[in-house]
Motif scaffolding. Sequence first.
Motif, PDB file in Angstrom:
ATOM      1  N   PRO A 156       0.826  -1.209   0.000  1.00 27.71           N
ATOM      2  CA  PRO A 156       0.000   0.000   0.000  1.00 27.71           C
ATOM      3  C   PRO A 156       0.861   1.261   0.000  1.00 27.71           C
ATOM      4  CG  PRO A 156      -0.042  -1.061   2.151  1.00 27.71           C
ATOM      5  CD  PRO A 156       0.650  -2.016   1.225  1.00 27.71           C
ATOM      6  N   HIS A 157       0.303   2.324  -0.550  1.00 26.32           N
ATOM      7  CA  HIS A 157       0.994   3.608  -0.606  1.00 26.32           C
ATOM      8  C   HIS A 157       0.942   4.280   0.761  1.00 26.32           C
ATOM      9  CE1 HIS A 157       1.396   3.636  -4.998  1.00 26.32           C
ATOM     10  NE2 HIS A 157       0.229   3.008  -4.988  1.00 26.32           N
ATOM     11  N   ARG A 158       2.096   4.626   1.281  1.00 19.25           N
ATOM     12  CA  ARG A 158       2.174   5.295   2.571  1.00 19.25           C
ATOM     13  C   ARG A 158       3.253   6.376   2.528  1.00 19.25           C
ATOM     14  NH1 ARG A 158       1.738  -0.312   4.673  1.00 19.25           N
ATOM     15  NH2 ARG A 158      -0.361  -0.561   5.556  1.00 19.25           N
ATOM     16  N   ARG A 159       3.203   7.251   3.521  1.00 20.22           N
ATOM     17  CA  ARG A 159       4.265   8.239   3.669  1.00 20.22           C
ATOM     18  C   ARG A 159       5.589   7.513   3.924  1.00 20.22           C
ATOM     19  NH1 ARG A 159       4.259  13.811   5.606  1.00 20.22           N
ATOM     20  NH2 ARG A 159       6.366  14.368   6.266  1.00 20.22           N
ATOM     21  N   ALA A 160       6.642   7.929   3.235  1.00 19.92           N
ATOM     22  CA  ALA A 160       7.937   7.260   3.373  1.00 19.92           C
ATOM     23  C   ALA A 160       9.042   8.215   2.972  1.00 19.92           C
ATOM     24  CB  ALA A 160       7.981   6.008   2.501  1.00 19.92           C
ATOM     25  N   GLY A 161      10.253   7.846   3.322  1.00 23.78           N
ATOM     26  CA  GLY A 161      11.414   8.642   2.939  1.00 23.78           C
ATOM     27  C   GLY A 161      12.668   7.809   3.020  1.00 23.78           C
ATOM     28  N   ARG A 162      13.711   8.259   2.346  1.00 24.14           N
ATOM     29  CA  ARG A 162      15.002   7.579   2.407  1.00 24.14           C
ATOM     30  C   ARG A 162      16.106   8.534   1.970  1.00 24.14           C
ATOM     31  NH1 ARG A 162      12.691   4.370  -1.420  1.00 24.14           N
ATOM     32  NH2 ARG A 162      13.048   2.545  -0.133  1.00 24.14           N
ATOM     33  N   SER A 163      17.289   8.251   2.470  1.00 24.69           N
ATOM     34  CA  SER A 163      18.462   9.014   2.052  1.00 24.69           C
ATOM     35  C   SER A 163      18.932   8.526   0.697  1.00 24.69           C
ATOM     36  CB  SER A 163      19.584   8.863   3.083  1.00 24.69           C
ATOM     37  OG  SER A 163      19.193   9.417   4.325  1.00 24.69           O
ATOM     38  N   LEU A 164      19.462   9.446  -0.098  1.00 18.68           N
ATOM     39  CA  LEU A 164      19.973   9.146  -1.421  1.00 18.68           C
ATOM     40  C   LEU A 164      21.459   9.488  -1.485  1.00 18.68           C
ATOM     41  CD1 LEU A 164      17.123  10.719  -3.599  1.00 18.68           C
ATOM     42  CD2 LEU A 164      17.367   8.319  -2.927  1.00 18.68           C
ATOM     43  N   PRO A 165      22.174   8.908  -2.434  1.00 15.32           N
ATOM     44  CA  PRO A 165      23.580   9.286  -2.605  1.00 15.32           C
ATOM     45  C   PRO A 165      23.727  10.789  -2.833  1.00 15.32           C
ATOM     46  CG  PRO A 165      23.075   7.319  -3.876  1.00 15.32           C
ATOM     47  CD  PRO A 165      21.764   7.827  -3.351  1.00 15.32           C
ATOM     48  N   GLY A 166      24.866  11.310  -2.426  1.00 16.25           N
ATOM     49  CA  GLY A 166      25.129  12.734  -2.615  1.00 16.25           C
ATOM     50  C   GLY A 166      24.499  13.621  -1.566  1.00 16.25           C
ATOM     51  N   GLY A 167      24.025  13.034  -0.477  1.00 15.86           N
ATOM     52  CA  GLY A 167      23.439  13.829   0.591  1.00 15.86           C
ATOM     53  C   GLY A 167      22.021  14.274   0.337  1.00 15.86           C
ATOM     54  N   LEU A 168      21.380  13.748  -0.714  1.00 17.79           N
ATOM     55  CA  LEU A 168      19.998  14.106  -1.015  1.00 17.79           C
ATOM     56  C   LEU A 168      19.036  13.260  -0.194  1.00 17.79           C
ATOM     57  CD1 LEU A 168      20.181  14.440  -4.918  1.00 17.79           C
ATOM     58  CD2 LEU A 168      20.551  16.204  -3.174  1.00 17.79           C
ATOM     59  N   HIS A 169      17.786  13.703  -0.131  1.00 15.03           N
ATOM     60  CA  HIS A 169      16.761  12.978   0.616  1.00 15.03           C
ATOM     61  C   HIS A 169      15.485  12.924  -0.209  1.00 15.03           C
ATOM     62  CE1 HIS A 169      15.240  11.140   4.286  1.00 15.03           C
ATOM     63  NE2 HIS A 169      14.117  11.819   4.103  1.00 15.03           N
ATOM     64  N   TYR A 170      14.859  11.740  -0.185  1.00 14.45           N
ATOM     65  CA  TYR A 170      13.610  11.524  -0.905  1.00 14.45           C
ATOM     66  C   TYR A 170      12.482  11.300   0.086  1.00 14.45           C
ATOM     67  CZ  TYR A 170       9.975   8.832  -3.300  1.00 14.45           C
ATOM     68  OH  TYR A 170       8.768   8.368  -3.776  1.00 14.45           O
ATOM     69  N   THR A 171      11.344  11.947  -0.139  1.00 11.74           N
ATOM     70  CA  THR A 171      10.147  11.699   0.663  1.00 11.74           C
ATOM     71  C   THR A 171       8.939  11.593  -0.265  1.00 11.74           C
ATOM     72  OG1 THR A 171       9.778  14.064   1.024  1.00 11.74           O
ATOM     73  CG2 THR A 171      10.980  12.866   2.731  1.00 11.74           C
ATOM     74  N   GLN A 172       7.939  10.827   0.194  1.00 11.78           N
ATOM     75  CA  GLN A 172       6.669  10.757  -0.522  1.00 11.78           C
ATOM     76  C   GLN A 172       5.537  10.918   0.475  1.00 11.78           C
ATOM     77  OE1 GLN A 172       7.114   6.803  -2.281  1.00 11.78           O
ATOM     78  NE2 GLN A 172       5.733   5.929  -0.735  1.00 11.78           N
ATOM     79  N   HIS A 173       4.559  11.698   0.085  1.00  9.56           N
ATOM     80  CA  HIS A 173       3.370  11.930   0.895  1.00  9.56           C
ATOM     81  C   HIS A 173       2.164  11.431   0.107  1.00  9.56           C
ATOM     82  CE1 HIS A 173       5.516  15.655   2.859  1.00  9.56           C
ATOM     83  NE2 HIS A 173       6.178  14.528   3.017  1.00  9.56           N
ATOM     84  N   VAL A 174       1.205  10.805   0.773  1.00 11.65           N
ATOM     85  CA  VAL A 174       0.029  10.258   0.115  1.00 11.65           C
ATOM     86  C   VAL A 174      -1.226  10.786   0.795  1.00 11.65           C
ATOM     87  CG1 VAL A 174      -1.209   8.163  -0.543  1.00 11.65           C
ATOM     88  CG2 VAL A 174       1.302   8.161  -0.492  1.00 11.65           C
ATOM     89  N   ALA A 175      -2.166  11.267  -0.004  1.00 11.67           N
ATOM     90  CA  ALA A 175      -3.449  11.752   0.507  1.00 11.67           C
ATOM     91  C   ALA A 175      -4.572  11.089  -0.269  1.00 11.67           C
ATOM     92  CB  ALA A 175      -3.544  13.269   0.368  1.00 11.67           C
TER      93      ALA A 175
END
Length: 234
Positions: A156-175
């Motif tokens: 299921p789609h949920r709020r999530a996040g993770r670190s990426l190479p190069g010091g970047l950060h990924y997040t996803q929000h679901v409504a």
Amino acid sequence: MPDSYADLSRYYDLVMTSGYYDYDAYAQALLARIGTRRDVLELGVGTGLVADRLLALGPRDLRLTGIDHTDSMLAQARGRLGDRVTLRRKDILDMSLPSAFDAAYSIGGVWYIVEDGEQSWLSSHLMEEEDNETALANLAAAVRPGGTLLLSVQGPHRRAGRSLPGGLHYTQHVAVDAQGQHTKDYFIEDQGVVLAHQRLRFRLFPQPAADKILQRCGFHFQDRDDVLWQYTRR
């Protein structure tokens, strides 16, 4: 369909290869179900990550065609795949392809299966049932009778996040709105500064309703496992 990954496309590979998908597992599962079929269509080829693994792990005579509606993603796919895959810019709602394919698959593309415990849904980036029927009818016209449609399985789609190479950060929000339509926002950030934001909308069709739509368009459920659901083109 709009160019739905235009903003995210420059970071897409970084996100997808950081643990979002296991591409070897998907490729191996696809090849097991594709079997001796050789003319294969990918729905939503993106930057070519799945196709690349299929070519690496599959038979030499596998003939892949990938479609996508996003120019920025196709440009990256051409750089990755070269002339090993036929790439075409197509909107599946008005797609016309010859009836030349033995198999088609979607790994998180236009359609995929969402499972949560004993419940399952068909997830679609097409919001209206009528549009899904139009698109699936177009697909059925491109897949030979007896061919197969393979849809990936996701949680299921949920709020999530993770670190990426190069010091970047990924997040996803679901409504989810009152009509049950989902909106998913993707963010790429660098120390709190948003570098890219993409918004996608999708709809979840409960599996009984989804199967009726698929059947009306010529696709009948055949089999499933933890990675793929398989439908047969009748």
